[in-house]
Enzyme design. Sequence first.
Site, mmCIF file in Angstrom:
data_model
loop_
_atom_site.group_PDB
_atom_site.id
_atom_site.type_symbol
_atom_site.label_atom_id
_atom_site.label_comp_id
_atom_site.label_asym_id
_atom_site.label_seq_id
_atom_site.Cartn_x
_atom_site.Cartn_y
_atom_site.Cartn_z
ATOM 1 N N CYS A 190 3.389 8.310 1.609
ATOM 2 C CA CYS A 190 3.867 7.250 2.496
ATOM 3 C C CYS A 190 3.991 5.976 1.662
ATOM 4 C CB CYS A 190 2.876 7.052 3.639
ATOM 5 S SG CYS A 190 3.323 5.750 4.795
ATOM 6 N N GLU B 134 0.814 -1.203 0.000
ATOM 7 C CA GLU B 134 0.000 0.000 0.000
ATOM 8 C C GLU B 134 0.849 1.255 0.000
ATOM 9 O OE1 GLU B 134 -2.499 -0.413 3.458
ATOM 10 O OE2 GLU B 134 -2.722 -2.540 3.030
ATOM 11 N N CYS C 214 5.590 -7.576 6.898
ATOM 12 C CA CYS C 214 6.662 -7.111 7.785
ATOM 13 C C CYS C 214 7.011 -8.234 8.742
ATOM 14 C CB CYS C 214 6.210 -5.875 8.568
ATOM 15 S SG CYS C 214 7.500 -5.175 9.634
ATOM 16 N N CYS D 8 -1.253 1.614 7.386
ATOM 17 C CA CYS D 8 -0.785 0.722 6.329
ATOM 18 C C CYS D 8 -0.850 -0.735 6.770
ATOM 19 C CB CYS D 8 0.638 1.087 5.915
ATOM 20 S SG CYS D 8 0.641 2.293 4.578
ATOM 21 N N CYS E 202 0.022 -3.622 15.042
ATOM 22 C CA CYS E 202 0.185 -3.123 13.677
ATOM 23 C C CYS E 202 -0.420 -4.095 12.682
ATOM 24 C CB CYS E 202 1.674 -2.938 13.384
ATOM 25 S SG CYS E 202 2.053 -2.540 11.667
ATOM 26 N N CYS F 77 5.036 -6.557 15.400
ATOM 27 C CA CYS F 77 4.421 -5.695 16.416
ATOM 28 C C CYS F 77 2.921 -5.998 16.448
ATOM 29 C CB CYS F 77 4.669 -4.233 16.089
ATOM 30 S SG CYS F 77 6.433 -3.798 15.982
#
Length: 363
Positions: free
Chosen positions: A113, A100, A120, A354, A127, A124
Amino acid sequence: MTAPRRGKPPRHFADMAPDERLQAVADLGEKPFRAKQLATHYYTHLTSDADAMTDLPRATREGLVAELFPELLVPARVMQADGGTTVKTLWKLFDGAKVESVLMRYPNRSTLCVSSQAGCGMACPFCATGQLGLTRNLSTAEIVEQVRSAARSLADGDVPGGPTRLNNLVFMGMGEPLANYKAVMATVRQVVAATPDGLGMSARNVTVSTVGLVPAMDKLAKEDLPLTLALSLHAPDDELRSELVPVNTRWSVDEVLDSARRYFEVTGRRVSIEYALIRDMNDHAWRADLLGEKLTARGQGWVHVNPIPLNPTPGSIWTASDPAVEDEFVARLRGHGIPTTIRDTRGSDIDGACGQLAAEEEE
């Protein structure tokens, strides 16, 4: 139809250094000066459309574009908010992976952004991207194409307010930028290079975020570029930060803050501390005081804190702080002499954090 295998995307003009572009053009039987013509179209006119390259013979341009400008990003979904001035695009990559980017236009500036990884690996828990896990790193060209597309959209006046330029670039989309260091830095150097070898943006208007990969932070400080470093801290104490940002078990709060301070000393660039305020989790007044104490212990004038009201993900136990608690947190930090600004949370009504669109697509 099965999804393509994960692997390297096709090599693109933006993956090449200027001397490599010369060689690539020559390998296709063309004169080396064609490389500069292609660069001018791509970085100055922001196009890879063969029909727009009227200064090249048709057969020449069609062959060069077919070989050097493979389609890397296809918009799978586009959402708008804030009267059309916030545009979030979900891109589908060559292998079916999704990333994104979010373009935000303000009265006096514009900011993009971008994502640097599909998914990822930092895990976390609050997130949306961290919940996806890591699919793969993006190539340099896959990141550059996000930037070029946004810059072209602004230049064409597709975003309300009339034609304008892209001013700011932030690596705060999907992924940990410093875990894809080589591609991110290659992108940055193209973004800040003068046209026609790059997009001609100011390095001072480029922000690279990290959850605290200390060796890469120290390496970034030595790149001789006045970039802004944004450290996603989210807690001032190791016990909580290790829960919120698992990489903290490798590099502690004090270690990442020391590295951030070194970045300031080397570059002279004030560091941003990103702090997602999560209700009853990390928004306590005593934590604001602890953060203020840790930052001032490392000197004055080197840091700025951005508390961010959490944009909750669907079904998540995590939610934003109460406004009164948020105000107290900010007041405490300012009481320690720390410049503090609540981060604008545009696009929350279109899953602006995101990873949220990609997460929905995976369901």
